[in-house]
Design a protein around this motif. Structure first.
Motif, PDB file in Angstrom:
ATOM      1  N   ALA A 107       0.849  -1.195   0.000  1.00 14.78           N
ATOM      2  CA  ALA A 107       0.000   0.000   0.000  1.00 14.78           C
ATOM      3  C   ALA A 107       0.879   1.238   0.000  1.00 14.78           C
ATOM      4  CB  ALA A 107      -0.916   0.000   1.213  1.00 14.78           C
ATOM      5  N   ALA A 108       0.241   2.376  -0.243  1.00 13.03           N
ATOM      6  CA  ALA A 108       0.961   3.650  -0.213  1.00 13.03           C
ATOM      7  C   ALA A 108       0.229   4.614   0.702  1.00 13.03           C
ATOM      8  CB  ALA A 108       1.052   4.235  -1.617  1.00 13.03           C
ATOM      9  N   PHE A 109       1.004   5.517   1.312  1.00 12.62           N
ATOM     10  CA  PHE A 109       0.418   6.600   2.098  1.00 12.62           C
ATOM     11  C   PHE A 109       0.457   7.854   1.238  1.00 12.62           C
ATOM     12  CE2 PHE A 109       1.641   3.561   5.360  1.00 12.62           C
ATOM     13  CZ  PHE A 109       0.483   3.547   6.137  1.00 12.62           C
ATOM     14  N   VAL A 138       2.944  -5.705  -7.040  1.00 10.78           N
ATOM     15  CA  VAL A 138       3.510  -5.043  -5.863  1.00 10.78           C
ATOM     16  C   VAL A 138       3.413  -3.536  -6.062  1.00 10.78           C
ATOM     17  CG1 VAL A 138       5.583  -4.776  -4.423  1.00 10.78           C
ATOM     18  CG2 VAL A 138       5.104  -6.971  -5.527  1.00 10.78           C
ATOM     19  N   ILE A 139       3.087  -2.819  -5.014  1.00 10.57           N
ATOM     20  CA  ILE A 139       2.824  -1.380  -5.078  1.00 10.57           C
ATOM     21  C   ILE A 139       4.015  -0.592  -5.628  1.00 10.57           C
ATOM     22  CG2 ILE A 139       3.546  -0.848  -2.702  1.00 10.57           C
ATOM     23  CD1 ILE A 139       0.324   0.580  -4.008  1.00 10.57           C
ATOM     24  N   LYS A 190       5.602   5.560  -7.233  1.00 12.75           N
ATOM     25  CA  LYS A 190       6.863   6.041  -6.659  1.00 12.75           C
ATOM     26  C   LYS A 190       6.566   7.258  -5.772  1.00 12.75           C
ATOM     27  CE  LYS A 190       9.410   3.276  -9.286  1.00 12.75           C
ATOM     28  NZ  LYS A 190       8.306   2.368  -9.666  1.00 12.75           N
ATOM     29  N   SER A 191       7.450   7.532  -4.838  1.00 15.99           N
ATOM     30  CA  SER A 191       7.289   8.705  -3.968  1.00 15.99           C
ATOM     31  C   SER A 191       7.250   9.982  -4.793  1.00 15.99           C
ATOM     32  CB  SER A 191       8.447   8.782  -2.957  1.00 15.99           C
ATOM     33  OG  SER A 191       8.410   7.671  -2.098  1.00 15.99           O
ATOM     34  N   ASN A 192       6.437  10.967  -4.329  1.00 15.31           N
ATOM     35  CA  ASN A 192       6.269  12.285  -4.959  1.00 15.31           C
ATOM     36  C   ASN A 192       5.545  12.246  -6.302  1.00 15.31           C
ATOM     37  OD1 ASN A 192       7.434  13.881  -2.912  1.00 15.31           O
ATOM     38  ND2 ASN A 192       9.483  13.272  -3.616  1.00 15.31           N
ATOM     39  N   GLN A 193       4.991  11.104  -6.659  1.00  8.45           N
ATOM     40  CA  GLN A 193       4.237  10.999  -7.905  1.00  8.45           C
ATOM     41  C   GLN A 193       2.844  11.610  -7.726  1.00  8.45           C
ATOM     42  OE1 GLN A 193       4.196   6.934  -9.166  1.00  8.45           O
ATOM     43  NE2 GLN A 193       4.317   7.455 -11.327  1.00  8.45           N
TER      44      GLN A 193
END
Length: 512
Positions: free
Chosen positions: A55-57, A111-112, A117-120
């Motif tokens: 998951a992503a925050f 897979v997440i 990616k971060s900042n996307q």
């Protein structure tokens, strides 16, 4: 079955009370400060992808980040990411998707970190409002709801509500929708579309496409995070989801809101526009329709029902427990099994109402009165399912166990409606039950004494309570006389505390 919607407007909030045959079944509040309504769409940035949770925050502007699971990304998230990048930089100005080249669907068991990616930048939709200590639950599988259809960008699927049972009608609606569906968009046909013509569906579709275009225009060089599409105001979204031919009146106490609602009803159901009325009276609207009284008697820990039965509702962080009690009702049934079934059926109706009224979600365990016969347990189960059939929240009911327990899971997308029903004690420190509950309690005790065949009954109470029971027409006392053909003498007692009362017989002996 008559349904009425009563709307009260205040400076910072709007309250919506849905009545079914005069009984309060749903209570909603739309507050100005609520920035995260179910259905709102944000352009946000990925804060962090966590492979361990898959998951992503996501930073959506709340104090806690939104939680986005891999399974909530939607199969076409890669196409969405490409679309966002091109629109936000100004390279794409055609928002219709008809000339847009789609990417391949993501692996459903992937897979997440392979996708995000971060900042996307990402478009996300609120599917569950912030509750307790948790941030909003979000999804990037977007949907824009209309009156008859739901528009799903980056999809080609057409589906029809399962509640439409006729196969011929399902096939007809699919044919109609296929003829008007824009390329690159999926469509879900809602239950209320049953029997509607293609022109009505197309008008709804064009309205949704207009909202989609308006949203895309806000995505050019956007501030992160920001709301790019807001859900309709609570009044319109409520009417969109629940309005049908059974509505007999919509009463509003604010002129601006009245005009908005009248216009909206005129759009979705022109023949029903006349049922929208502006309330103009010095008596508060919730007072006039008896809603304040119903709120006071419905939101406490103990909920009284007919024939002396009552519920006790307890809440924990993880679940809710409801205990069914037969109370002091006299046993007119032939045996204990029949009594249990009768009380359980009354309780099932009230429990279905309470779940909607309080918007209780998660796991609910109901301890019904034990019944020995399997057919009675099935009767109760079928009755509860039928009573909850109008509930818009997704729910599942398990059959009764041998111990009489029924387990219910109910979707929770908003914080539970919690109204304080206890008030400051006028006689000292602490809190007491609301005075209106005292009147119900006196009435219940009186009915118990009448069943015991006490002939002459005197009620002694605080002067304020005594005055309330005897003044006006019809007064509560005169109503008791009409119901039970028994006149109750009421004596004011200066020495009594506010909530104190006692019943006496003809000899002056205290009987309750």
């Amino acid at each position: 079955m008559d349904k009425e919607l009563i709307i009260r407007s205040e400076s910072s909030a709007v309250d919506f009370a849905l009545l079914k045959d005069g009984k309060l079944i749903e209570l909603n509040k739309d507050e100005d400060g609520n920035k995260f309504n179910v259905g709102d769409i944000f352009i946000a940035k990925i804060r962090k992808a966590v492979p361990g949770l898959n998951a992503a925050f996501v930073n959506v502007g709340y104090e806690k980040d939104g939680f986005l699971h891999y399974h909530d990304l939607g199969p076409q998230v890669s196409s969405m990411l490409k679309f966002i990048k091109r629109v936000s930089t100004g390279k794409l100005k055609d928002y219709s998707l008809k000339n847009f080249t789609f990417e391949k669907d993501i692996d459903k068991d992937g897979v997440i970190t392979d996708v995000l990616k971060s900042n996307q930048s990402l478009l996300v939709q609120v599917v569950k409002e912030p509750i307790s200590t948790k941030g909003p639950r979000i999804s990037s599988e977007l949907s824009i709801a209309g009156r008859y259809i739901v528009l799903v960008p980056f999809s080609n699927r057409i589906s029809v509500s399962q509640k439409i049972e006729s196969k011929e009608e399902k096939d007809r609606l699919k044919r109609l929708v296929k003829s008007i569906k824009p390329k690159g968009f999926g469509i879900i046909v809602r239950t209320v579309a049953e029997g509607k013509k293609v022109a009505e569906l197309d008008r709804d579709l064009q309205n949704l496409m207009g909202r989609w275009t308006g949203m895309c225009k806000k995505m050019y060089k956007p501030h992160h995070p920001s709301k790019v599409l807001g859900e309709l105001n609570r009044a319109s979204s409520l009417l969109r989801d629940i309005f049908n031919d059974s509505f007999t009146s919509i009463t509003v106490d604010d002129e601006t809101l009245y005009t908005q609602i009248k216009d909206y009803v005129g759009e979705i159901a022109p023949s029903k526009e006349s049922i929208v009325k502006l309330y103009q009276s010095n008596v508060p609207i919730f007072e006039k329709y008896g809603i304040e009284r119903q709120i006071k008697t419905s939101f406490g820990r103990t909920v009284s029902m007919s024939k002396g039965a009552y519920l006790v509702i307890e809440h924990t962080e993880a679940m809710h427990v409801i205990d069914v009690n037969s109370g002091n009702r006299s046993n007119k049934s032939r045996n204990q099994e029949d009594t249990a079934l009768e009380v359980n059926m009354i309780s099932a109706t009230e429990i279905a109402r309470q779940l909607r009224l309080r918007d209780m979600g998660g796991i609910i365990v109901v301890d019904f009165i034990d019944m020995g016969k399997a057919e009675n347990r099935k009767t109760l189960f079928d009755h509860l399912r039928n009573e909850m059939s109008d509930d818009r929240a997704k729910h599942k009911i398990l059959p009764p166990s041998k111990f009489g327990l029924i387990q219910i899971t109910r979707q929770r997308v908003r914080p539970e409606m919690n109204i304080k029903t206890r008030e400051e004690n006028p006689n000292g420190t602490g809190e007491i039950e609301a005075p209106i509950l005292l009147i119900n309690k006196i009435k219940t005790d009186l009915e118990k004494l009448i069943k015991k065949d006490h002939k002459k009954i005197t009620l002694s109470a605080h002067p304020f309570i005594a005055a309330f029971l005897t003044k006006g027409f019809p007064s509560p006392r005169s109503q008791w006389f009409l119901d039970h053909k028994r006149w109750v003498k009421i004596l004011p007692r200066d020495a009594y505390t506010y909530m104190e009362y006692h019943f006496h017989d003809r000899e002056g002996n205290e009987i309750l």
